[in-house]
Design a protein around this motif. Structure first.
Motif, PDB file in Angstrom:
ATOM      1  N   MET A 178       0.861  -1.173   0.000  1.00 37.76           N
ATOM      2  CA  MET A 178       0.000   0.000   0.000  1.00 37.76           C
ATOM      3  C   MET A 178       0.904   1.232   0.000  1.00 37.76           C
ATOM      4  O   MET A 178       2.128   1.112   0.167  1.00 37.76           O
ATOM      5  CB  MET A 178      -0.922  -0.011   1.235  1.00 37.76           C
ATOM      6  N   TYR A 179       0.319   2.396  -0.187  1.00 36.35           N
ATOM      7  CA  TYR A 179       1.108   3.616  -0.108  1.00 36.35           C
ATOM      8  C   TYR A 179       0.246   4.733   0.468  1.00 36.35           C
ATOM      9  O   TYR A 179      -0.982   4.701   0.378  1.00 36.35           O
ATOM     10  CB  TYR A 179       1.658   4.024  -1.480  1.00 36.35           C
ATOM     11  N   MET A 180       0.894   5.716   1.064  1.00 40.08           N
ATOM     12  CA  MET A 180       0.194   6.900   1.560  1.00 40.08           C
ATOM     13  C   MET A 180       0.881   8.126   1.007  1.00 40.08           C
ATOM     14  O   MET A 180       2.105   8.278   1.101  1.00 40.08           O
ATOM     15  CB  MET A 180       0.187   6.956   3.092  1.00 40.08           C
ATOM     16  N   TYR A 181       0.083   9.017   0.433  1.00 44.17           N
ATOM     17  CA  TYR A 181       0.668  10.189  -0.237  1.00 44.17           C
ATOM     18  C   TYR A 181      -0.436  11.218  -0.442  1.00 44.17           C
ATOM     19  O   TYR A 181      -1.620  10.931  -0.276  1.00 44.17           O
ATOM     20  CB  TYR A 181       1.232   9.742  -1.584  1.00 44.17           C
ATOM     21  N   ALA A 182      -0.025  12.402  -0.823  1.00 45.18           N
ATOM     22  CA  ALA A 182      -1.000  13.442  -1.140  1.00 45.18           C
ATOM     23  C   ALA A 182      -1.835  13.029  -2.349  1.00 45.18           C
ATOM     24  O   ALA A 182      -1.320  12.427  -3.299  1.00 45.18           O
ATOM     25  CB  ALA A 182      -0.284  14.763  -1.419  1.00 45.18           C
ATOM     26  N   HIS A 183      -3.116  13.386  -2.322  1.00 41.11           N
ATOM     27  CA  HIS A 183      -4.048  12.865  -3.319  1.00 41.11           C
ATOM     28  C   HIS A 183      -3.778  13.360  -4.728  1.00 41.11           C
ATOM     29  O   HIS A 183      -4.212  12.748  -5.706  1.00 41.11           O
ATOM     30  CB  HIS A 183      -5.488  13.245  -2.934  1.00 41.11           C
ATOM     31  N   ASP A 184      -3.071  14.495  -4.880  1.00 41.75           N
ATOM     32  CA  ASP A 184      -2.921  15.057  -6.219  1.00 41.75           C
ATOM     33  C   ASP A 184      -2.009  14.228  -7.118  1.00 41.75           C
ATOM     34  O   ASP A 184      -1.941  14.469  -8.323  1.00 41.75           O
ATOM     35  CB  ASP A 184      -2.440  16.510  -6.155  1.00 41.75           C
ATOM     36  N   SER A 185      -1.333  13.226  -6.550  1.00 47.08           N
ATOM     37  CA  SER A 185      -0.521  12.312  -7.361  1.00 47.08           C
ATOM     38  C   SER A 185      -1.341  11.132  -7.886  1.00 47.08           C
ATOM     39  O   SER A 185      -0.828  10.326  -8.667  1.00 47.08           O
ATOM     40  CB  SER A 185       0.634  11.772  -6.521  1.00 47.08           C
ATOM     41  N   LEU A 186      -2.588  11.036  -7.467  1.00 43.63           N
ATOM     42  CA  LEU A 186      -3.382   9.831  -7.725  1.00 43.63           C
ATOM     43  C   LEU A 186      -3.489   9.485  -9.205  1.00 43.63           C
ATOM     44  O   LEU A 186      -3.272   8.346  -9.609  1.00 43.63           O
ATOM     45  CB  LEU A 186      -4.778   9.982  -7.120  1.00 43.63           C
ATOM     46  N   GLY A 187      -3.845  10.471 -10.022  1.00 45.71           N
ATOM     47  CA  GLY A 187      -4.034  10.193 -11.440  1.00 45.71           C
ATOM     48  C   GLY A 187      -2.792   9.609 -12.092  1.00 45.71           C
ATOM     49  O   GLY A 187      -2.879   8.697 -12.923  1.00 45.71           O
ATOM     50  N   THR A 188      -1.643  10.122 -11.699  1.00 48.11           N
ATOM     51  CA  THR A 188      -0.382   9.615 -12.245  1.00 48.11           C
ATOM     52  C   THR A 188      -0.202   8.143 -11.910  1.00 48.11           C
ATOM     53  O   THR A 188       0.146   7.325 -12.774  1.00 48.11           O
ATOM     54  CB  THR A 188       0.803  10.425 -11.682  1.00 48.11           C
ATOM     55  N   PHE A 189      -0.469   7.773 -10.650  1.00 50.04           N
ATOM     56  CA  PHE A 189      -0.294   6.386 -10.234  1.00 50.04           C
ATOM     57  C   PHE A 189      -1.316   5.464 -10.902  1.00 50.04           C
ATOM     58  O   PHE A 189      -0.992   4.340 -11.287  1.00 50.04           O
ATOM     59  CB  PHE A 189      -0.394   6.267  -8.712  1.00 50.04           C
ATOM     60  N   VAL A 190      -2.553   5.931 -11.019  1.00 53.46           N
ATOM     61  CA  VAL A 190      -3.571   5.095 -11.671  1.00 53.46           C
ATOM     62  C   VAL A 190      -3.192   4.837 -13.128  1.00 53.46           C
ATOM     63  O   VAL A 190      -3.297   3.708 -13.628  1.00 53.46           O
ATOM     64  CB  VAL A 190      -4.965   5.754 -11.590  1.00 53.46           C
ATOM     65  N   GLU A 191      -2.739   5.889 -13.804  1.00 53.88           N
ATOM     66  CA  GLU A 191      -2.375   5.730 -15.211  1.00 53.88           C
ATOM     67  C   GLU A 191      -1.160   4.831 -15.391  1.00 53.88           C
ATOM     68  O   GLU A 191      -0.959   4.255 -16.465  1.00 53.88           O
ATOM     69  CB  GLU A 191      -2.118   7.102 -15.846  1.00 53.88           C
ATOM     70  N   MET A 192      -0.349   4.678 -14.349  1.00 55.34           N
ATOM     71  CA  MET A 192       0.765   3.722 -14.405  1.00 55.34           C
ATOM     72  C   MET A 192       0.258   2.282 -14.411  1.00 55.34           C
ATOM     73  O   MET A 192       0.977   1.357 -14.786  1.00 55.34           O
ATOM     74  CB  MET A 192       1.674   3.885 -13.175  1.00 55.34           C
ATOM     75  N   GLY A 193      -0.976   2.081 -13.933  1.00 57.71           N
ATOM     76  CA  GLY A 193      -1.540   0.740 -13.872  1.00 57.71           C
ATOM     77  C   GLY A 193      -1.118  -0.060 -12.664  1.00 57.71           C
ATOM     78  O   GLY A 193      -1.197  -1.295 -12.674  1.00 57.71           O
TER      79      GLY A 193
END
Length: 416
Positions: free
Chosen positions: A100-115
């Motif tokens: 799992m990871y914890m981070y600020a939400h504004d990075s979310l789209g980048t991580f999702v698009e990484m798959g």
């Protein structure tokens, strides 16, 4: 969260979670029951990578492990500098990456698009997170899916020195401007702010109905409402020193400014300076158009990697359930001054009675989560170049807005 932007945010805007992955301790071992002789099966280790304040992470880790003490599950948080790059390298690596990871939400789209992420609904039902503040849940959604369980959040606040501020703090921005005009002389200031940092000007832009970028990744720097907001902000900027983070923080902490626009990340320095701090929500300031100031929010949330959602589903579900317990939010408020995402946590007197947390909760009712689409990452540069052009170089708003709108559109096109 993006503290760089505010120079920010708690900080988030930023903080993430991380821990070494115990690859050999799979959930499959637990499913097989007990070992020979009837002993309890080997425990499952859940690693959470982060890039935030280790003291805050320790509070979460302790509370979650306390909740899971009878479940044969151990959660560990490990800090990884440059978390985005680390996730790029190891997000799909079951052996060496996190669960799992914890981070600020504004990075979310980048991580999702990484798959590399699974929606948390692949692991838990919506009932688990039904008590979270709507704004914080929205921050953790991407393309209609819930990818993050929100833990705590930050917003900008109006922070003032009670010994220097004269009378009541105004309730409108025009009254605030009048106070600033009467109490600013070039060496001392009524209010200081990062007036050319997009995160700090967003409360005005959003309040005027403008936008930096919309949900469809369209930049809004030359939108008429955005330009109107930037022009309005300019008259305040003229009374707010040079707008540099270090400069305005020093002015406030040294008693040369009566108030500052900032967030929780400033509190330790303010306390060290011995300032009697007062706090007011930006949502309590009314703009000339009748709207309030509407700041961005930064939400710290926890997501799950695809491999862990598949291979450690039951354990991950129990971790999410433990994280969603209101006691986690109470502990964060009491020990780290964090505003809990869980609404139920505010029923505790220690949370409800915290002036700063109460102000952020009030702000959360109108705050807009920073956009979490990948394109936002290239918007800060053009947006802040526009603000500097108008506030520091005196450039014409229309021509400058068109120029930096084009730069933003080009930067986004180059991402494709």
């Amino acid at each position: 969260m993006k503290k760089k932007l505010a120079v920010l945010l708690c900080a988030s805007m930023t903080v993430g979670l991380l821990a070494g992955c115990g690859g050999q301790n799979s959930e499959k071992g637990n499913d097989e029951g007990t070992s020979n002789g009837g002993e309890t099966a080997e425990s499952t280790e859940i690693s959470i990578w982060h890039d935030g304040d280790e003291a805050i992470m320790q509070v979460i880790q302790d509370k979650v492990n306390e909740e899971l003490s009878k479940e044969n599950i151990t959660v560990s948080f490990e800090k990884k500098t440059g978390l985005t790059d680390q996730i790029k390298l190891y997000g799909s690596d079951e052996e060496n990456g996190p669960d799992m990871y914890m981070y600020a939400h504004d990075s979310l789209g980048t991580f999702v698009e990484m798959g590399v992420l699974s929606p948390i609904t692949d692991v838990v039902s919506e009932d688990v997170y039904q008590d979270m503040l709507p704004m914080t849940l929205g921050a953790g959604q991407y393309k209609g899916e819930q990818y993050l369980l929100p833990i705590y959040y930050e917003t900008l606040l109006f922070m003032y020195n009670k010994d220097l501020w004269e009378g009541e703090v105004p309730n409108t921005t025009e009254e605030l401007y009048e106070y600033m005009t009467a109490h600013t002389d070039g060496s001392t200031y009524a209010l200081v702010n990062q007036h050319s940092t997009a995160y700090n000007v967003a409360p005005v832009i959003n309040g005027f109905g403008g936008y930096i970028i919309d949900e469809n990744a369209k930049p809004g720097l030359n939108d008429e409402k955005t330009k109107e907001a930037i022009e309005y902000n300019k008259k305040f900027a003229e009374l707010e020193a040079d707008g540099d983070y270090n400069t305005i923080t020093t002015l406030f902490n040294e008693g040369k400014a009566a108030a500052i626009i900032g967030g929780p990340w400033l509190v330790s320095g303010i306390r060290d300076a011995g300032i009697d701090l007062g706090i007011k929500s930006l949502a309590e300031f009314e703009l000339p158009n009748g709207n309030t100031l509407i700041p961005y929010s930064g939400v710290q949330g926890i997501g799950v990697m695809k491999q862990a959602a598949e291979n450690k589903k039951d354990a991950v579900a129990k971790v999410f359930t433990a994280l969603a317990d209101p006691s986690v939010g109470v502990a964060l408020a009491e020990e780290s001054n964090c505003a809990p995402a869980n609404q139920t946590s505010y029923e505790d007197e220690s949370v409800a009675g915290n002036e700063m947390i109460a102000a952020m909760k009030s702000t959360a009712e109108v705050a807009i989560p920073m956009p979490n689409i990948p394109e936002m990452s290239v918007m800060w540069g053009p947006a802040e170049a526009l603000l500097a052009a108008v506030n520091k170089s005196g450039e014409d708003i229309d021509s400058a807005a068109d120029q930096y709108q084009q730069e933003a559109e080009t930067a986004i096109a180059d991402m494709q």
